[in-house]
Design an enzyme around this catalytic site. Sequence first.
Site, mmCIF file in Angstrom:
data_model
loop_
_atom_site.group_PDB
_atom_site.id
_atom_site.type_symbol
_atom_site.label_atom_id
_atom_site.label_comp_id
_atom_site.label_asym_id
_atom_site.label_seq_id
_atom_site.Cartn_x
_atom_site.Cartn_y
_atom_site.Cartn_z
ATOM 1 N N SER A 1 33.597 38.150 41.681
ATOM 2 C CA SER A 1 34.179 39.204 42.084
ATOM 3 C C SER A 1 33.549 40.470 42.028
ATOM 4 O O SER A 1 32.542 40.504 41.190
ATOM 5 C CB SER A 1 35.682 39.392 41.382
ATOM 6 O OG SER A 1 36.086 40.594 41.460
ATOM 7 N N TYR B 1 38.810 40.665 32.576
ATOM 8 C CA TYR B 1 38.568 40.314 34.019
ATOM 9 C C TYR B 1 36.953 40.642 34.258
ATOM 10 O O TYR B 1 36.496 39.595 34.937
ATOM 11 C CB TYR B 1 39.504 40.459 34.885
ATOM 12 C CG TYR B 1 39.596 40.009 36.349
ATOM 13 C CD1 TYR B 1 39.774 38.743 36.411
ATOM 14 C CD2 TYR B 1 38.863 40.910 37.370
ATOM 15 C CE1 TYR B 1 39.709 38.267 37.944
ATOM 16 C CE2 TYR B 1 38.720 40.348 38.671
ATOM 17 C CZ TYR B 1 39.101 39.133 39.050
ATOM 18 O OH TYR B 1 38.808 38.556 40.237
#
Length: 264
Positions: free
Chosen positions: A149, A162
């Site tokens: 990501s 995350y």
Amino acid sequence: MSAGIAVPTGPATPLTGRTALVTGGGGGLGRAIAGALVADGARVVITGRDEVRLKETASRLGPNVAHRVCDVSRPEEVGSLVRGLADEEISILVNNAGIAGPVAPLTEITARDWDEVFDVNVRGVFLMCRAFLPAMAGRGAGDIVNIASVSGKRPLARRTPYCASKMAVIGLTTTLAAEAGPLGVMVNSLSPGPVAGPRMERNFRLEAERTGSSYAQAEQAFVSRSALGRMVTEEEVGEAVVAMLRMRGLCGADIDLSAGMVAR
């Protein structure tokens, strides 16, 4: 994803005859990636924890998609998956399974929250690579694509577990590429920016609640950081995975698909 992914019937495509394994394949990005692989000629096995969703996705995508239940964070389940696929020649592994984790300041995140994110997002990638790399290396050919990501490469407030997990995936990718490349296995990562769908809707809702803003304000604050002023789509992520598999000199790379978010 549209309801009918057509299996190619014309000339062979670059993935014709290959079998891909996609984790987290029951919906969202996993479903889109599986659909793109099927459309390019591959046979696909999707895995996940929700058998109902897996069956629905396999039915939607057609006869070239099989499914297996597996929690990638559990070594025993990954081992069972390997044994269950002993008759399959998995030449493509797409590590897509991941969870978003909490939306909160670091000081409010529990150790359990942290471990849950890393168990799926990082440990799962490690276990799957460890399980399926040996057969690829033995054949002298294979591809591993890890879904990371852009959040692993730029600050994102209140998303520490995350972001840290996705940075770890990028580090795992580049190091494993150096180990596996000489064995004929290409290892790369794809870093999507915000992808339109339920996960981002959840994040915007939680961010709005946290900051006292509206949902629209939370969404705009995030999306405005991209050069194109929009989120990418699930279909674009699937297309990017296929494009990476066609780039035979690609090894140890991390590809941004962010509508220009990192560039800004």
